[in-house]
Design a protein around this motif. Sequence first.
Motif, PDB file in Angstrom:
ATOM      1  N   TYR A 198      -1.270 -19.616  18.392  1.00  0.00           N
ATOM      2  CA  TYR A 198      -2.565 -19.653  17.309  1.00  0.00           C
ATOM      3  C   TYR A 198      -2.622 -21.252  16.855  1.00  0.00           C
ATOM      4  N   GLN A 199      -1.197 -21.669  16.331  1.00  0.00           N
ATOM      5  CA  GLN A 199      -1.063 -22.764  15.543  1.00  0.00           C
ATOM      6  C   GLN A 199      -1.094 -24.148  16.533  1.00  0.00           C
ATOM      7  N   SER A 202      -6.073 -24.697  21.286  1.00  0.00           N
ATOM      8  CA  SER A 202      -7.337 -25.158  20.928  1.00  0.00           C
ATOM      9  C   SER A 202      -8.283 -23.922  21.630  1.00  0.00           C
ATOM     10  N   ASP A 203      -7.941 -23.343  22.696  1.00  0.00           N
ATOM     11  CA  ASP A 203      -8.567 -22.334  23.405  1.00  0.00           C
ATOM     12  C   ASP A 203      -7.656 -21.263  23.856  1.00  0.00           C
ATOM     13  N   PHE A 204      -8.245 -20.155  23.956  1.00  0.00           N
ATOM     14  CA  PHE A 204      -7.260 -18.967  24.093  1.00  0.00           C
ATOM     15  C   PHE A 204      -7.915 -18.146  25.396  1.00  0.00           C
ATOM     16  N   SER A 217     -12.628 -20.097  22.042  1.00  0.00           N
ATOM     17  CA  SER A 217     -11.967 -21.191  21.184  1.00  0.00           C
ATOM     18  C   SER A 217     -11.287 -21.047  19.785  1.00  0.00           C
ATOM     19  N   ASP A 218     -10.692 -21.782  19.409  1.00  0.00           N
ATOM     20  CA  ASP A 218      -9.881 -21.687  18.269  1.00  0.00           C
ATOM     21  C   ASP A 218     -11.076 -21.422  17.027  1.00  0.00           C
ATOM     22  N   ARG A 219     -12.020 -22.246  17.060  1.00  0.00           N
ATOM     23  CA  ARG A 219     -13.355 -21.987  16.112  1.00  0.00           C
ATOM     24  C   ARG A 219     -13.941 -20.732  16.233  1.00  0.00           C
ATOM     25  N   LEU A 221     -12.688 -17.919  17.391  1.00  0.00           N
ATOM     26  CA  LEU A 221     -11.567 -17.077  17.308  1.00  0.00           C
ATOM     27  C   LEU A 221     -11.396 -16.893  15.488  1.00  0.00           C
ATOM     28  N   ASN A 222     -11.241 -18.297  14.848  1.00  0.00           N
ATOM     29  CA  ASN A 222     -11.368 -18.114  13.495  1.00  0.00           C
ATOM     30  C   ASN A 222     -12.582 -17.424  12.878  1.00  0.00           C
ATOM     31  N   ASP A 267      -5.879 -25.863   9.833  1.00  0.00           N
ATOM     32  CA  ASP A 267      -4.781 -26.657  10.261  1.00  0.00           C
ATOM     33  C   ASP A 267      -4.293 -27.528   9.235  1.00  0.00           C
ATOM     34  N   LEU A 293      -4.377 -13.648  15.218  1.00  0.00           N
ATOM     35  CA  LEU A 293      -4.733 -13.738  16.577  1.00  0.00           C
ATOM     36  C   LEU A 293      -4.153 -12.421  17.378  1.00  0.00           C
TER      37      LEU A 293
END
Lengths: 307, 229
Positions: A198-199, A202-204, A217-219, A221-222, A267, A293
């Motif tokens: 997660y840290q 930028s994409d999962f 994307s991390d955005r 996801l958040n 971050d 995550l």
Amino acid sequence: MNTIILEAQALTKAYKQTLALDHIDLKIEKGKIYGFIGQNGAGKTTFLRLVTGLAFPSNGTLSLWGKSTPSQLQEQRKRIGCMIETPALFPNLTAYQNMEVQRIQRGIPDRAIIEKCLHMVNLPDTGKKLVRNFSLGMRQRLGIAIALLNTPELLILDEPINGLDPAGIVEIRKLLKSLNKEYGMTILISSHILEELYQTASDFILIDKGKIIEEISDRELNERCKRHIAIKVKNSERALLVLEEELHTEQLQLMPDGVIRLYDHLDDIDTVAEVLSQAHLLVTGLSLSGDTLEDYFLSKVGGSSHD
Amino acid sequence: MINLIKAEQYKLLHSRCFWGMTFGSSLLSSILLLDSRQLTANLFYAALYNTPILYFLTIVFAAVFVGEDFGNRTINSLICAGHSRSTVFFIKGIIYEIGSILILSVSLLVYGIYEMITGALPPIQFLQDCIMAFFSIIAMCSLPLLCSFVFKDIGRTLAVPMVLFFVSIFILNNDQAGTIATILPMGQLRLISLQALSVSNFTMIIIDILWVAILSVLTYAAFRRTDLK
């Protein structure tokens, strides 16, 4: 439009009685760090083995930088650096000699790259110590150094932080982020340590039972996890204004209990603390909150993790 | 391909196991001369007579040089680096054969040159027998290579050829060993050393080439489309 460097279309891999990959459709864009998430046996490593040419697909197509014939794929693989499952090392050679064999076979003329890569992974002074006497963490670092030897455009790492101590994990995370930033290196990492992933990523890509269940994307996801920095401060209203002004964000909310939720700069918790401190605001609590995550992944696969 | 040759050569020259086996082979060959000297015409043939016994060293070498590469997944790194499987197979095979020839032939060359200098072995004869032995050794060493590519580990690469090695020795001690010895590379080496070949040199070389061709095709077939771990 971002450049697609890897594309899988209906990629399928079947073993005698198992369907390891079931019609995978996936695009990997240049310059991103992808976290590849799945339970044991979900098909992560199988997919990576198909990409790196270690296994052959039963069906479907794979293309690298737009090339998809077997000979073209083979040529494009020269642009990839990888470490699949365990580092590929010669146990009876030293770290330098291991790097030298790989440098020669890849046709890299500059010997100085060896020292540079060993420094990058913080493994510079192993001297004449043979790799068979290395700890798991040292082998892992050397494996990553070998993957970086050709300054790859696509770096594929399967469980890269296995065996690393906490300080080592942070070092590797920083290294991957800096490689991504400095060289625009695209990175595909699979790991079971989701918090670490997660840290870093930028994409999962979430994979389960051989199928891609989600790309996020991390955005995104958040947002879905409602990840935020929870700030407890003496003067909440003033703090809200300071944060808005200094961090140039409107992604924050004052809750009825007086806690400020900041949905941005996740971050960069240090900067948030610094901004509040410079405004002489007394901070009594500052923490990252929301679903992790891992929670999100488990809610998606609908069961407990095997790991 | 050149890069791969250079890399494998680097690995071979830095392999303590290879140098140990080359030295051990020379030492063992010299010790075994005490027995074989009475059966053969000179020291060169006596050393050649012992070469089939030293075959087990090249089996160990195949396990270490190729089998271990599969075990450590270092062969995988060559594929991931964009080398074709045919290139990997070809170069790996060539370097293994060169290593095996060196392991088995150092004492042969030393005693051959000594016998030439002392006049006990005519140079033409020496050259001719060296060429014949060269083909037989290549054919003989193709079997461990096949096993290493088929089994992709150290254990079975060591075990299966070792069993076949003992079976061959058993067969060659049979009453009808003469005919079988002409076909088996191990037997051919014995026949050359005893100067008792019943077929022409050309026929013998053709038999060896056939062995190499068949075993190489099988080896490549085992590697070409196989999934690597």
